[in-house]
Write a protein that holds these residues in place. Structure first.
Motif, PDB file in Angstrom:
ATOM      1  N   ALA A 125     -13.157  30.037  -5.957  1.00  0.00           N
ATOM      2  CA  ALA A 125     -12.680  30.786  -7.117  1.00  0.00           C
ATOM      3  C   ALA A 125     -12.324  32.220  -6.743  1.00  0.00           C
ATOM      4  O   ALA A 125     -11.336  32.786  -7.235  1.00  0.00           O
ATOM      5  CB  ALA A 125     -13.728  30.762  -8.224  1.00  0.00           C
ATOM      6  N   ARG A 126     -13.108  32.837  -5.872  1.00  0.00           N
ATOM      7  CA  ARG A 126     -12.831  34.218  -5.455  1.00  0.00           C
ATOM      8  C   ARG A 126     -11.557  34.295  -4.615  1.00  0.00           C
ATOM      9  O   ARG A 126     -10.792  35.245  -4.742  1.00  0.00           O
ATOM     10  CB  ARG A 126     -14.012  34.762  -4.660  1.00  0.00           C
ATOM     11  CG  ARG A 126     -15.284  34.951  -5.469  1.00  0.00           C
ATOM     12  CD  ARG A 126     -16.419  35.498  -4.615  1.00  0.00           C
ATOM     13  NE  ARG A 126     -16.155  36.855  -4.155  1.00  0.00           N
ATOM     14  CZ  ARG A 126     -16.952  37.543  -3.353  1.00  0.00           C
ATOM     15  NH1 ARG A 126     -18.069  36.966  -2.898  1.00  0.00           N
ATOM     16  NH2 ARG A 126     -16.660  38.781  -2.990  1.00  0.00           N
ATOM     17  N   GLN A 127     -11.338  33.317  -3.758  1.00  0.00           N
ATOM     18  CA  GLN A 127     -10.196  33.352  -2.857  1.00  0.00           C
ATOM     19  C   GLN A 127      -8.896  32.914  -3.526  1.00  0.00           C
ATOM     20  O   GLN A 127      -7.816  33.156  -2.991  1.00  0.00           O
ATOM     21  CB  GLN A 127     -10.467  32.452  -1.639  1.00  0.00           C
ATOM     22  CG  GLN A 127     -11.650  32.889  -0.787  1.00  0.00           C
ATOM     23  CD  GLN A 127     -11.453  34.279  -0.202  1.00  0.00           C
ATOM     24  OE1 GLN A 127     -10.358  34.642   0.236  1.00  0.00           O
ATOM     25  NE2 GLN A 127     -12.515  35.080  -0.208  1.00  0.00           N
ATOM     26  N   ASN A 128      -8.990  32.284  -4.692  1.00  0.00           N
ATOM     27  CA  ASN A 128      -7.796  31.764  -5.367  1.00  0.00           C
ATOM     28  C   ASN A 128      -7.805  32.168  -6.840  1.00  0.00           C
ATOM     29  O   ASN A 128      -7.963  31.323  -7.730  1.00  0.00           O
ATOM     30  CB  ASN A 128      -7.744  30.237  -5.237  1.00  0.00           C
ATOM     31  CG  ASN A 128      -7.725  29.774  -3.797  1.00  0.00           C
ATOM     32  OD1 ASN A 128      -6.685  29.727  -3.145  1.00  0.00           O
ATOM     33  ND2 ASN A 128      -8.903  29.428  -3.282  1.00  0.00           N
ATOM     34  N   PRO A 129      -7.643  33.450  -7.141  1.00  0.00           N
ATOM     35  CA  PRO A 129      -7.780  33.929  -8.519  1.00  0.00           C
ATOM     36  C   PRO A 129      -6.720  33.400  -9.477  1.00  0.00           C
ATOM     37  O   PRO A 129      -6.914  33.439 -10.691  1.00  0.00           O
ATOM     38  CB  PRO A 129      -7.684  35.453  -8.373  1.00  0.00           C
ATOM     39  CG  PRO A 129      -6.933  35.665  -7.091  1.00  0.00           C
ATOM     40  CD  PRO A 129      -7.361  34.542  -6.198  1.00  0.00           C
ATOM     41  N   SER A 130      -5.597  32.899  -8.959  1.00  0.00           N
ATOM     42  CA  SER A 130      -4.543  32.384  -9.832  1.00  0.00           C
ATOM     43  C   SER A 130      -4.722  30.902 -10.158  1.00  0.00           C
ATOM     44  O   SER A 130      -3.903  30.314 -10.863  1.00  0.00           O
ATOM     45  CB  SER A 130      -3.173  32.586  -9.178  1.00  0.00           C
ATOM     46  OG  SER A 130      -3.085  31.866  -7.961  1.00  0.00           O
ATOM     47  N   GLU A 131      -5.774  30.286  -9.639  1.00  0.00           N
ATOM     48  CA  GLU A 131      -6.049  28.876  -9.891  1.00  0.00           C
ATOM     49  C   GLU A 131      -7.321  28.718 -10.714  1.00  0.00           C
ATOM     50  O   GLU A 131      -8.100  29.660 -10.862  1.00  0.00           O
ATOM     51  CB  GLU A 131      -6.182  28.109  -8.564  1.00  0.00           C
ATOM     52  CG  GLU A 131      -4.929  28.173  -7.696  1.00  0.00           C
ATOM     53  CD  GLU A 131      -5.092  27.398  -6.402  1.00  0.00           C
ATOM     54  OE1 GLU A 131      -6.083  26.638  -6.280  1.00  0.00           O
ATOM     55  OE2 GLU A 131      -4.245  27.548  -5.501  1.00  0.00           O
ATOM     56  N   LEU A 132      -7.531  27.514 -11.246  1.00  0.00           N
ATOM     57  CA  LEU A 132      -8.716  27.207 -12.038  1.00  0.00           C
ATOM     58  C   LEU A 132      -9.639  26.272 -11.263  1.00  0.00           C
ATOM     59  O   LEU A 132      -9.169  25.422 -10.486  1.00  0.00           O
ATOM     60  CB  LEU A 132      -8.324  26.535 -13.361  1.00  0.00           C
ATOM     61  CG  LEU A 132      -7.576  27.395 -14.370  1.00  0.00           C
ATOM     62  CD1 LEU A 132      -7.135  26.543 -15.556  1.00  0.00           C
ATOM     63  CD2 LEU A 132      -8.425  28.561 -14.836  1.00  0.00           C
ATOM     64  N   PHE A 133     -10.951  26.418 -11.526  1.00  0.00           N
ATOM     65  CA  PHE A 133     -11.938  25.581 -10.856  1.00  0.00           C
ATOM     66  C   PHE A 133     -12.973  25.123 -11.887  1.00  0.00           C
ATOM     67  O   PHE A 133     -13.390  25.889 -12.750  1.00  0.00           O
ATOM     68  CB  PHE A 133     -12.609  26.348  -9.720  1.00  0.00           C
ATOM     69  CG  PHE A 133     -11.648  26.724  -8.626  1.00  0.00           C
ATOM     70  CD1 PHE A 133     -11.413  25.866  -7.564  1.00  0.00           C
ATOM     71  CD2 PHE A 133     -10.940  27.920  -8.693  1.00  0.00           C
ATOM     72  CE1 PHE A 133     -10.492  26.193  -6.584  1.00  0.00           C
ATOM     73  CE2 PHE A 133     -10.023  28.257  -7.716  1.00  0.00           C
ATOM     74  CZ  PHE A 133      -9.796  27.392  -6.648  1.00  0.00           C
ATOM     75  N   LEU A 134     -13.355  23.861 -11.756  1.00  0.00           N
ATOM     76  CA  LEU A 134     -14.355  23.273 -12.639  1.00  0.00           C
ATOM     77  C   LEU A 134     -15.450  22.659 -11.768  1.00  0.00           C
ATOM     78  O   LEU A 134     -15.175  21.805 -10.916  1.00  0.00           O
ATOM     79  CB  LEU A 134     -13.729  22.197 -13.530  1.00  0.00           C
ATOM     80  CG  LEU A 134     -14.683  21.398 -14.428  1.00  0.00           C
ATOM     81  CD1 LEU A 134     -15.382  22.310 -15.422  1.00  0.00           C
ATOM     82  CD2 LEU A 134     -13.917  20.289 -15.161  1.00  0.00           C
ATOM     83  N   GLY A 135     -16.683  23.099 -11.972  1.00  0.00           N
ATOM     84  CA  GLY A 135     -17.820  22.549 -11.243  1.00  0.00           C
ATOM     85  C   GLY A 135     -18.617  21.617 -12.135  1.00  0.00           C
ATOM     86  O   GLY A 135     -18.927  21.952 -13.281  1.00  0.00           O
ATOM     87  N   LEU A 136     -18.961  20.459 -11.623  1.00  0.00           N
ATOM     88  CA  LEU A 136     -19.735  19.464 -12.371  1.00  0.00           C
ATOM     89  C   LEU A 136     -21.105  19.322 -11.718  1.00  0.00           C
ATOM     90  O   LEU A 136     -21.206  19.098 -10.510  1.00  0.00           O
ATOM     91  CB  LEU A 136     -19.008  18.119 -12.379  1.00  0.00           C
ATOM     92  CG  LEU A 136     -17.547  18.141 -12.840  1.00  0.00           C
ATOM     93  CD1 LEU A 136     -16.971  16.736 -12.819  1.00  0.00           C
ATOM     94  CD2 LEU A 136     -17.415  18.757 -14.224  1.00  0.00           C
ATOM     95  N   GLU A 137     -22.147  19.446 -12.525  1.00  0.00           N
ATOM     96  CA  GLU A 137     -23.507  19.429 -11.983  1.00  0.00           C
ATOM     97  C   GLU A 137     -24.463  18.985 -13.081  1.00  0.00           C
ATOM     98  O   GLU A 137     -24.279  19.336 -14.254  1.00  0.00           O
ATOM     99  CB  GLU A 137     -23.887  20.834 -11.483  1.00  0.00           C
ATOM    100  CG  GLU A 137     -25.274  20.980 -10.927  1.00  0.00           C
ATOM    101  CD  GLU A 137     -25.524  20.097  -9.725  1.00  0.00           C
ATOM    102  OE1 GLU A 137     -26.306  19.133  -9.895  1.00  0.00           O
ATOM    103  OE2 GLU A 137     -24.964  20.364  -8.644  1.00  0.00           O
ATOM    104  N   ILE A 138     -25.481  18.201 -12.722  1.00  0.00           N
ATOM    105  CA  ILE A 138     -26.474  17.765 -13.707  1.00  0.00           C
ATOM    106  C   ILE A 138     -27.782  18.543 -13.588  1.00  0.00           C
ATOM    107  O   ILE A 138     -28.657  18.405 -14.441  1.00  0.00           O
ATOM    108  CB  ILE A 138     -26.758  16.251 -13.577  1.00  0.00           C
ATOM    109  CG1 ILE A 138     -27.334  15.928 -12.195  1.00  0.00           C
ATOM    110  CG2 ILE A 138     -25.500  15.439 -13.841  1.00  0.00           C
ATOM    111  CD1 ILE A 138     -27.793  14.485 -12.052  1.00  0.00           C
TER     112      ILE A 138
END
Length: 416
Positions: free
Chosen positions: A140-153
């Motif tokens: 996320a820090r290296q690609n500020p123009s993109e979106l990231f979604l983390g999935l975790e239980i």
């Protein structure tokens, strides 16, 4: 989990309102009166507090499958009930911290995560089981123009990453506790940049619980952005599934699935070094364990044309939509029957786990959908209407089929 115990069941006259919450009604399990559900509303949000009568005590806690975030909501509600209780013999309701009262805008519910993958406007990548979050945060820090979604239980991991999102001032990273195997079925075609699965639990004794499976791999290849042609040079422009693991058996299993695809281009590395080392990888390297990587690239457009499995909705129509007397009669027939329906079809299942009743209102507890990725849901029958509590199940093909079967059961004149 916040909770409190009393020496005996409590008589809470309902409905009543307190602290911005509406305590609507108590529903009693028609087959097991020691189990009851207290319906609580805050605005448009709803959840249940479960009352479990045991020998010598009664336990009050949130019904897990309806639990809301932040945890301060649950502690507030239980605190209100605890203050109205007599014979309290124990609780863990400490005063809420500011963080327990604050809902992070970057924490998505299951339904919000579903809407997010449907409507995002920027390149989106997903990491499944992000753990400490080092790899995901770095992306996320290296690609500020993109979106990231983390999935975790794992709740502590989610809270840790949300704190880092706040501290780093990131606005392109979201997290959710949704089951990745279900979400993959719902992602639109060719809409996902990359999918990362780093050091997943291998589940050797329960392989049906693995993140990587024939079904999940199929949907990953469908959801990833394909390359425009079949030339090897275009691989760099193609979306990929990146599996990184220290478990050779799991790696071989995933590789065999990838090689069973009609067409596959796979990059394999051993003991490769990434810019960011997770705490798990650091542990494995200290133990001199080997690390295995495979990147499975999305096939060309022609191979990526399958549709996502969405067809239908979860609306109660017909007699169920009108809450006709025949439907109420059928619910009473189910209550009077020796056992509630547990129906298994080839591609899906439907279990009616319990029916709760309050006067002429009902709550139906369900488990439904796919055998390996089941979903829990509650149907509320109140004020002449039927609906799912808060939000319906996620619309997988199996869940939609189970919903249609439920309607058939409730409209049937014969008890199944």
């Amino acid at each position: 989990m916040p909770h409190f115990h009393t020496a005996q069941p409590q008589d809470f006259p309902m409905p009543f309102s307190s602290g911005g919450y509406e305590f609507v009604a108590r529903f009693t399990n028609a087959h097991n009166p020691t189990q009851r559900l207290i319906l609580v509303r805050q605005g448009k949000q709803e959840f249940f507090i479960r009352e479990s009568v045991r020998e010598g005590s009664t336990l009050y806690k949130c019904e897990k499958s309806t639990r809301l975030k932040p945890i301060g909501i649950i502690k507030d509600v239980l605190g209100i009930l605890c203050a109205r209780s007599s014979g309290v013999i124990g609780h863990n309701l400490s005063q809420n911290t500011p963080r327990q009262r604050t809902q992070s805008p970057f924490l998505l519910s299951k339904m919000q995560a579903y809407e997010f993958v449907l409507h995002h406007q920027k390149p989106l990548s997903i990491e499944v089981g992000f753990g400490s979050g080092r790899h995901l945060l770095n992306l996320a820090r290296q690609n500020p123009s993109e979106l990231f979604l983390g999935l975790e239980i794992h709740t502590p991991s989610i809270e840790q990453v949300l704190r880092q999102v706040e501290l780093l001032g990131l606005n392109n990273l979201y997290v959710s506790h949704i089951d990745a195997r279900i979400l993959l079925q719902l992602i639109p075609n060719a809409s996902l940049k990359n999918l990362y699965v780093h050091f997943p639990v291998p589940w050797h004794k329960k392989p049906h619980r693995r993140v990587i499976s024939p079904m999940s791999l199929h949907h990953a290849m469908r959801a990833l952005t394909p390359r425009d042609d079949e030339s090897h040079a275009s691989l760099g422009q193609s979306g990929f599934l990146h599996l990184r693991t220290d478990d050779r058996e799991y790696f071989d299993y995933a590789l065999s699935l990838a090689l069973s695809l009609p067409k596959a281009q796979i990059l394999i590395e051993k003991n490769a070094t990434l810019p960011i080392t997770s705490k798990y990888e650091a542990r494995w390297r200290k133990q001199q364990k080997e690390i295995f990587d495979s990147k499975i690239f999305a096939p060309p457009c022609a191979q990526n044309a399958q549709k996502s499995l969405q067809n239908g909705d979860f609306v109660f129509r017909g007699a169920c939509g009108d809450m006709a007397s025949e439907v109420v009669r059928q619910i009473e027939n189910l209550i009077a029957s020796p056992a509630l329906p547990k129906i298994v079809e080839k591609e899906y299942f439907l279990h009616i786990d319990a029916i709760y009743k309050h006067d002429s209102e009902y709550v139906i507890a369900l488990c439904l959908g796919d055998f390996d990725e089941p979903q829990s849901a509650f149907v509320l029958l109140q004020n002449g209407a039927m609906r799912y509590l808060n939000a319906p199940p996620l619309p997988t093909q199996a869940a939609l089929a189970a919903h249609r079967l439920l309607i058939h059961i409730l409209e049937s004149k014969d008890t199944p």
